[in-house]
Design a protein around this motif. Sequence first.
Motif, PDB file in Angstrom:
ATOM      1  N   ILE A 419      25.700  51.044  17.433  1.00  0.00           N
ATOM      2  CA  ILE A 419      25.979  52.135  16.489  1.00  0.00           C
ATOM      3  C   ILE A 419      25.554  51.751  15.080  1.00  0.00           C
ATOM      4  O   ILE A 419      24.994  52.561  14.327  1.00  0.00           O
ATOM      5  CB  ILE A 419      27.473  52.502  16.524  1.00  0.00           C
ATOM      6  N   LYS A 420      25.785  50.486  14.705  1.00  0.00           N
ATOM      7  CA  LYS A 420      25.434  50.021  13.363  1.00  0.00           C
ATOM      8  C   LYS A 420      23.930  50.139  13.113  1.00  0.00           C
ATOM      9  O   LYS A 420      23.499  50.557  12.029  1.00  0.00           O
ATOM     10  CB  LYS A 420      25.883  48.573  13.184  1.00  0.00           C
ATOM     11  N   VAL A 421      23.118  49.786  14.104  1.00  0.00           N
ATOM     12  CA  VAL A 421      21.662  49.894  13.964  1.00  0.00           C
ATOM     13  C   VAL A 421      21.253  51.345  13.769  1.00  0.00           C
ATOM     14  O   VAL A 421      20.397  51.666  12.926  1.00  0.00           O
ATOM     15  CB  VAL A 421      20.961  49.281  15.205  1.00  0.00           C
ATOM     16  N   PHE A 422      21.850  52.248  14.528  1.00  0.00           N
ATOM     17  CA  PHE A 422      21.538  53.670  14.370  1.00  0.00           C
ATOM     18  C   PHE A 422      21.976  54.187  13.004  1.00  0.00           C
ATOM     19  O   PHE A 422      21.292  55.016  12.402  1.00  0.00           O
ATOM     20  CB  PHE A 422      22.194  54.479  15.490  1.00  0.00           C
ATOM     21  N   LYS A 459      26.615  52.728  27.158  1.00  0.00           N
ATOM     22  CA  LYS A 459      27.104  54.100  27.315  1.00  0.00           C
ATOM     23  C   LYS A 459      27.152  54.832  25.981  1.00  0.00           C
ATOM     24  O   LYS A 459      27.123  56.062  25.940  1.00  0.00           O
ATOM     25  CB  LYS A 459      28.496  54.102  27.965  1.00  0.00           C
ATOM     26  N   VAL A 460      27.196  54.057  24.889  1.00  0.00           N
ATOM     27  CA  VAL A 460      27.210  54.692  23.570  1.00  0.00           C
ATOM     28  C   VAL A 460      25.886  55.404  23.284  1.00  0.00           C
ATOM     29  O   VAL A 460      25.812  56.294  22.433  1.00  0.00           O
ATOM     30  CB  VAL A 460      27.509  53.634  22.478  1.00  0.00           C
ATOM     31  N   LEU A 461      24.835  55.024  24.022  1.00  0.00           N
ATOM     32  CA  LEU A 461      23.528  55.644  23.818  1.00  0.00           C
ATOM     33  C   LEU A 461      23.516  57.125  24.203  1.00  0.00           C
ATOM     34  O   LEU A 461      22.672  57.886  23.727  1.00  0.00           O
ATOM     35  CB  LEU A 461      22.459  54.904  24.624  1.00  0.00           C
ATOM     36  N   HIS A 462      24.444  57.532  25.062  1.00  0.00           N
ATOM     37  CA  HIS A 462      24.422  58.913  25.549  1.00  0.00           C
ATOM     38  C   HIS A 462      24.443  59.910  24.398  1.00  0.00           C
ATOM     39  O   HIS A 462      23.595  60.806  24.312  1.00  0.00           O
ATOM     40  CB  HIS A 462      25.613  59.169  26.478  1.00  0.00           C
ATOM     41  N   SER A 463      25.410  59.764  23.506  1.00  0.00           N
ATOM     42  CA  SER A 463      25.531  60.717  22.401  1.00  0.00           C
ATOM     43  C   SER A 463      24.516  60.440  21.305  1.00  0.00           C
ATOM     44  O   SER A 463      24.184  61.339  20.521  1.00  0.00           O
ATOM     45  CB  SER A 463      26.948  60.672  21.823  1.00  0.00           C
ATOM     46  N   LEU A 464      23.993  59.203  21.227  1.00  0.00           N
ATOM     47  CA  LEU A 464      22.998  58.863  20.205  1.00  0.00           C
ATOM     48  C   LEU A 464      21.616  59.392  20.577  1.00  0.00           C
ATOM     49  O   LEU A 464      20.852  59.845  19.716  1.00  0.00           O
ATOM     50  CB  LEU A 464      22.946  57.347  19.999  1.00  0.00           C
ATOM     51  N   LEU A 465      21.272  59.337  21.858  1.00  0.00           N
ATOM     52  CA  LEU A 465      19.967  59.816  22.315  1.00  0.00           C
ATOM     53  C   LEU A 465      19.952  61.324  22.537  1.00  0.00           C
ATOM     54  O   LEU A 465      18.909  61.971  22.388  1.00  0.00           O
ATOM     55  CB  LEU A 465      19.568  59.119  23.621  1.00  0.00           C
ATOM     56  N   ASP A 466      21.095  61.863  22.906  1.00  0.00           N
ATOM     57  CA  ASP A 466      21.164  63.276  23.276  1.00  0.00           C
ATOM     58  C   ASP A 466      22.395  63.909  22.645  1.00  0.00           C
ATOM     59  O   ASP A 466      23.400  64.136  23.317  1.00  0.00           O
ATOM     60  CB  ASP A 466      21.211  63.396  24.807  1.00  0.00           C
ATOM     61  N   PRO A 467      22.356  64.194  21.322  1.00  0.00           N
ATOM     62  CA  PRO A 467      23.517  64.788  20.646  1.00  0.00           C
ATOM     63  C   PRO A 467      23.922  66.103  21.293  1.00  0.00           C
ATOM     64  O   PRO A 467      23.099  66.833  21.843  1.00  0.00           O
ATOM     65  CB  PRO A 467      23.009  65.015  19.211  1.00  0.00           C
ATOM     66  N   SER A 468      25.204  66.396  21.215  1.00  0.00           N
ATOM     67  CA  SER A 468      25.738  67.598  21.865  1.00  0.00           C
ATOM     68  C   SER A 468      25.152  68.872  21.265  1.00  0.00           C
ATOM     69  O   SER A 468      24.841  68.925  20.077  1.00  0.00           O
ATOM     70  CB  SER A 468      27.267  67.625  21.740  1.00  0.00           C
ATOM     71  N   TYR A 469      24.974  69.885  22.106  1.00  0.00           N
ATOM     72  CA  TYR A 469      24.565  71.214  21.670  1.00  0.00           C
ATOM     73  C   TYR A 469      25.555  71.695  20.600  1.00  0.00           C
ATOM     74  O   TYR A 469      26.749  71.423  20.703  1.00  0.00           O
ATOM     75  CB  TYR A 469      24.581  72.158  22.885  1.00  0.00           C
TER      76      TYR A 469
END
Length: 605
Positions: A419-422, A459-469
Motif C-alpha cells: 500500500i505504501k508503494v502505491f 490480496k490487497v492488490l484486488h482493490s488497488l488494481l481494480d477499484p470498485s465501481y
Amino acid sequence: MSTTQLLMKLEAMARSSNEKLDLPKYVLCIDNLIKMALILLRVRSNIPVVICGEAGCGKTSLIVCLAIMVDVRFLTLNLHAGIDEKTIMMFMNDALEKAEKGETWILFDEINTCNYLGLLADIISNRMLNGKLIHPNIRLFSACNPYRPRIQAQSEANLTNIKSYEERSDLVYQVKPLPDQILDYVWDYGILKPDYEYKYIQIMVEKELKNLAHPVFPELLFASQKFIRQVEELCSVSLRDIKRAITLVKFFYNSLQSRPPYKKGHIYPSENPNTITRSYILALSLCYHSRLYEQELRKQYRHEMEQILQNHEVYIVENMFAKIIHEEQEDYINRMQLPLNVAKNEAILENVLTMIVCILTRIPVFIIGETGSSKSLAIRLISSNLRGSDSNDKYFRRLPQVYLITHQGSSLSTSESIIKVFDIANKYQETSSMEFPVISVVLLDNIELAEINSFNPLKVLHSLLDPSYPATGPTISVIGISNHRLDISKSSRALLVQRPQFDLDDLVDTAERLLNTKVIGPGQRDALEPLANAYSNYKRKNQVLLNFHGIRDYYSLVKRLSLNEMTPENIQMALARNFGGTGDNAKLFEDYFGDVLKMFNNHEP
C-alpha cells in the motif's frame, strides 16, 4: 420484456425519486436487472446478501450500481489479510453513526480473504457487534470467490515452482472456507452463461466503441473467451478482459491515426487491413494471444481469429495476424535507443510493446516468464527511452515521462508495504501537469515471492488494481513481473502475458541477433543450430543441479564467442566461464558441445 421495460419496473420498485437515473459505465441487460430485483427483495426483507461467484462476474459492481439506483448511503470495506480487528471496528462504528440518519448499505468485499471471519460472520448472521444488536437501518452485503480445489492444472509457464506455492495452488482462489453460520445466505452466481456473456459483449462493444464497432468484433471476443477457457480454467477470463480489449481498440486506433513515422520515408501502417481491423487484431493480441504459454496454442488462436475475420469478409490473408503484431512491435522497438548486444528477439519485442501500451492506458499487467525472458530488460528500456519531452523519438516526446516506483517482492512482503508503494506513486502522479506530464508506474518485481507469505499480502492488490465501481480503473500504471503465475483472483484483474519457453527457433534467432559478424564468419554461423540444440538438451535433461544454468548463460556464451578470435582455447574458455562450476567440465563439453566445438574449429577435433 425488453431491457428498457425491465429497468423502468426496477426503478419503480427501488427508487422514490423521479430524477433521471445515470449509471456511469455500467452495462445493463436482462441478466443483471433480474439479479438486482432479487437482491432488492432480500434487502426489503432485511436478509443478508452474500454473493459468491467467479472473479470478474460483476458481484461488486452490481451491488454498487443497485445502491446508486436506490439512492442510499453506501460503504465498502475491501478486505484482505492485512485488515485487522481495529479496522473492522472503526468501519462498523462509522456505519452505525451514519445509520442514525437513514438506511445504510455496507459491503464486505472479498470477505473470505480476511483473518477475522468469525467477527464478520457474527455481524452478518446474527447482526451482533460486541454483544449488541446493530442498528436496524443497516443492510448487510458480502462478496467472495468460491473455496474450490483446482480441477485443471493452471499454467505456470512450465516453470519449477516454489514448494509453498505448489501446496497452495491446489485451490483456484487463495481464500478461506466460509463459516457454516452464513452459508444459508450465500447466493452462488457461478459463471456467466454463454448466451448472457455474448449479449453483454455486444452491448459493451456498441456502447463503448460506437463508430469503431463492427459485428465481427463481438464474435472475435466471444471466440477468444471460449478459446482461453478451453486451455486454462473456466473462470480464467471474464468481462474484465472484454473491457480491457475495448480500451485497447480505442488506444490503438487513436495511436495509429496520429503516430509519426520513426524515420523519414517509413510508411506505417499500410492501408490493408484498415486501421479499425488492425486495432482489433492488436487488442486481441495483447488480451488473449500473449497469455497463451505455448507457441502451438498461439498458432491455433491466430488461425481461428483469421477464420472469423474471413467469414465476415474482412480483408485478411494467411498469417496476417502474426504479421500485424510483429509490425507494431517493430515500430515501437525501432524508436528506442538500445544498448549494445541487445537481441531484438520475440520476447523483448512482446514485452516492450505490452508494457508501453499498458502504461499509457493504465491497464495493470503481469508479465510471467522464466528467468532470462527479458522482463527486467524491457522495463529498463522503457524507463530510459520514455523521458517525456527529453525523449529522442518524436512520438515518445508526446508521451508522459515514465517514473518507476519499485516494490521488491519477497516472503517478508506485507500488505502495508505494498500500500505504501502505491501511495507514493499516487502522490507523484499528482505532480503531473499539461506542461510536464508524468505517469507513475508501480513495478512489482518478483511478485510471486510475496505469494509464499502465509498472511497472503497480495490480496490487497484486488482493490488497488481494480477499484470498485463507479471508478473506471487505477490512476497509476502497474507492472508485475514474475517467474510464476499468481492465482486467478489477482491475475484476472490485470492483463496477462505468459512468455513461452524458448524453443530451438527462438534460441537460434537470439544467437544470430547477438553475433558479432566481424568475428564469426558465415561458415561458423552454421554451428548456431547445433549450439542451441546442445544447450536445450543439456538444460532439459542432464543438469546436475536443477536450474543451475539457464538462458542467461546461453546469451553470455554467444556474446563471449563474438568477442575474440575463434581459437580452440577461446572456445573452451567461453564454455568454461558460462557452463562450468558443476564438476567435470571436460565431460560436459564432450557430451553436449563436442560437435559445436568441431564446427567452430573448422571440423577439427
